[in-house]
Design a protein around this motif. Structure first.
Motif, PDB file in Angstrom:
ATOM      1  N   LYS A   1       0.827  -1.218   0.000  1.00 58.78           N
ATOM      2  CA  LYS A   1       0.000   0.000   0.000  1.00 58.78           C
ATOM      3  C   LYS A   1       0.860   1.267   0.000  1.00 58.78           C
ATOM      4  CE  LYS A   1      -3.545   2.304   2.732  1.00 58.78           C
ATOM      5  NZ  LYS A   1      -4.290   2.287   3.993  1.00 58.78           N
ATOM      6  N   ASN A   2       2.061   1.187   0.584  1.00 61.14           N
ATOM      7  CA  ASN A   2       2.924   2.353   0.755  1.00 61.14           C
ATOM      8  C   ASN A   2       4.321   2.067   0.193  1.00 61.14           C
ATOM      9  OD1 ASN A   2       1.059   3.960   2.584  1.00 61.14           O
ATOM     10  ND2 ASN A   2       1.286   2.079   3.763  1.00 61.14           N
ATOM     11  N   PRO A   3       4.532   2.256  -1.112  1.00 66.37           N
ATOM     12  CA  PRO A   3       5.845   1.978  -1.692  1.00 66.37           C
ATOM     13  C   PRO A   3       6.934   2.908  -1.163  1.00 66.37           C
ATOM     14  CG  PRO A   3       4.372   2.903  -3.335  1.00 66.37           C
ATOM     15  CD  PRO A   3       3.561   2.686  -2.103  1.00 66.37           C
ATOM     16  N   GLU A   4       6.520   4.018  -0.565  1.00 61.89           N
ATOM     17  CA  GLU A   4       7.457   4.922   0.101  1.00 61.89           C
ATOM     18  C   GLU A   4       6.983   5.054   1.539  1.00 61.89           C
ATOM     19  OE1 GLU A   4       9.627   9.213  -0.607  1.00 61.89           O
ATOM     20  OE2 GLU A   4       7.918   8.678  -1.841  1.00 61.89           O
ATOM     21  N   ALA A   5       7.801   4.559   2.472  1.00 56.49           N
ATOM     22  CA  ALA A   5       7.369   4.502   3.864  1.00 56.49           C
ATOM     23  C   ALA A   5       8.572   4.441   4.792  1.00 56.49           C
ATOM     24  CB  ALA A   5       6.483   3.273   4.087  1.00 56.49           C
ATOM     25  N   ILE A   6       8.280   4.613   6.080  1.00 60.56           N
ATOM     26  CA  ILE A   6       9.306   4.553   7.115  1.00 60.56           C
ATOM     27  C   ILE A   6       8.953   3.423   8.076  1.00 60.56           C
ATOM     28  CG2 ILE A   6      10.492   5.815   8.950  1.00 60.56           C
ATOM     29  CD1 ILE A   6       9.336   8.412   7.557  1.00 60.56           C
ATOM     30  N   LEU A   7       9.954   2.620   8.413  1.00 60.30           N
ATOM     31  CA  LEU A   7       9.778   1.559   9.394  1.00 60.30           C
ATOM     32  C   LEU A   7      10.623   1.900  10.617  1.00 60.30           C
ATOM     33  CD1 LEU A   7      10.134  -1.542   7.041  1.00 60.30           C
ATOM     34  CD2 LEU A   7       8.023  -0.422   7.793  1.00 60.30           C
ATOM     35  N   LEU A   8      10.009   1.848  11.788  1.00 58.78           N
ATOM     36  CA  LEU A   8      10.712   2.095  13.043  1.00 58.78           C
ATOM     37  C   LEU A   8      10.695   0.840  13.884  1.00 58.78           C
ATOM     38  CD1 LEU A   8      12.013   3.879  15.265  1.00 58.78           C
ATOM     39  CD2 LEU A   8       9.685   4.540  15.946  1.00 58.78           C
ATOM     40  N   LYS A   9      11.886   0.263  14.101  1.00 55.18           N
ATOM     41  CA  LYS A   9      12.013  -0.877  15.005  1.00 55.18           C
ATOM     42  C   LYS A   9      12.303  -0.317  16.397  1.00 55.18           C
ATOM     43  CE  LYS A   9      13.937  -4.258  11.778  1.00 55.18           C
ATOM     44  NZ  LYS A   9      15.067  -5.205  11.609  1.00 55.18           N
ATOM     45  N   HIS A  10      11.534  -0.773  17.365  1.00 57.33           N
ATOM     46  CA  HIS A  10      11.607  -0.207  18.709  1.00 57.33           C
ATOM     47  C   HIS A  10      11.602  -1.313  19.757  1.00 57.33           C
ATOM     48  CE1 HIS A  10      10.808   2.372  22.116  1.00 57.33           C
ATOM     49  NE2 HIS A  10       9.580   1.919  22.274  1.00 57.33           N
ATOM     50  N   SER A  11      12.458  -1.150  20.747  1.00 57.58           N
ATOM     51  CA  SER A  11      12.487  -2.060  21.894  1.00 57.58           C
ATOM     52  C   SER A  11      11.876  -1.335  23.086  1.00 57.58           C
ATOM     53  CB  SER A  11      13.922  -2.461  22.221  1.00 57.58           C
ATOM     54  OG  SER A  11      13.967  -3.097  23.489  1.00 57.58           O
ATOM     55  N   THR A  12      10.877  -1.936  23.686  1.00 54.72           N
ATOM     56  CA  THR A  12      10.192  -1.298  24.816  1.00 54.72           C
ATOM     57  C   THR A  12      10.979  -1.411  26.113  1.00 54.72           C
ATOM     58  OG1 THR A  12       8.936  -3.326  25.186  1.00 54.72           O
ATOM     59  CG2 THR A  12       7.896  -1.618  23.828  1.00 54.72           C
TER      60      THR A  12
END
Length: 106
Positions: free
Chosen positions: A16-27
């Motif tokens: 759906k979003n060919p341009e996007a940001i992914l944020l990997k986060h550790s709680t």
């Protein structure tokens, strides 16, 4: 923002979003907490690309799939800017700052 908890959700989000940001986060990581705060400042300061959150403790298969699919070693915290199906830019740890994100995600 969408939290991705399965590889199917990751596939749908990227389709759906060919341009996007992914944020990997550790709680559980204080460095990740700081990076998350910086990322949220960035999100509030500019009109961002669609972005998704991956909590590494609860979505490890998603995190691993991202590393395998894009050929970027897993780190947490980590930001990946995806453009046209590949990683246009990525960074991790203390390099996740509002300024750095503004300068590199275009």
């Amino acid at each position: 923002m969408q939290e991705l908890t399965s590889i199917e959700e990751l596939n749908q989000f990227l389709e759906k979003n060919p341009e996007a940001i992914l944020l990997k986060h550790s709680t559980t990581c204080p460095i990740s907490s700081q990076a998350y705060d910086e990322f949220m400042k960035y999100v509030k300061s500019v009109e961002t690309k669609p972005w998704a959150l991956i909590i590494v403790q609860t979505a490890r298969p998603v995190s691993n799939e991202i590393a395998d699919r894009f050929g970027v070693k897993h780190e947490s915290p980590q930001v990946l800017y995806i453009k046209d199906g590949s990683v246009a830019w990525h960074t991790s740890h203390w390099n996740i700052t509002e300024k750095n994100l503004q300068e590199n995600i275009v």
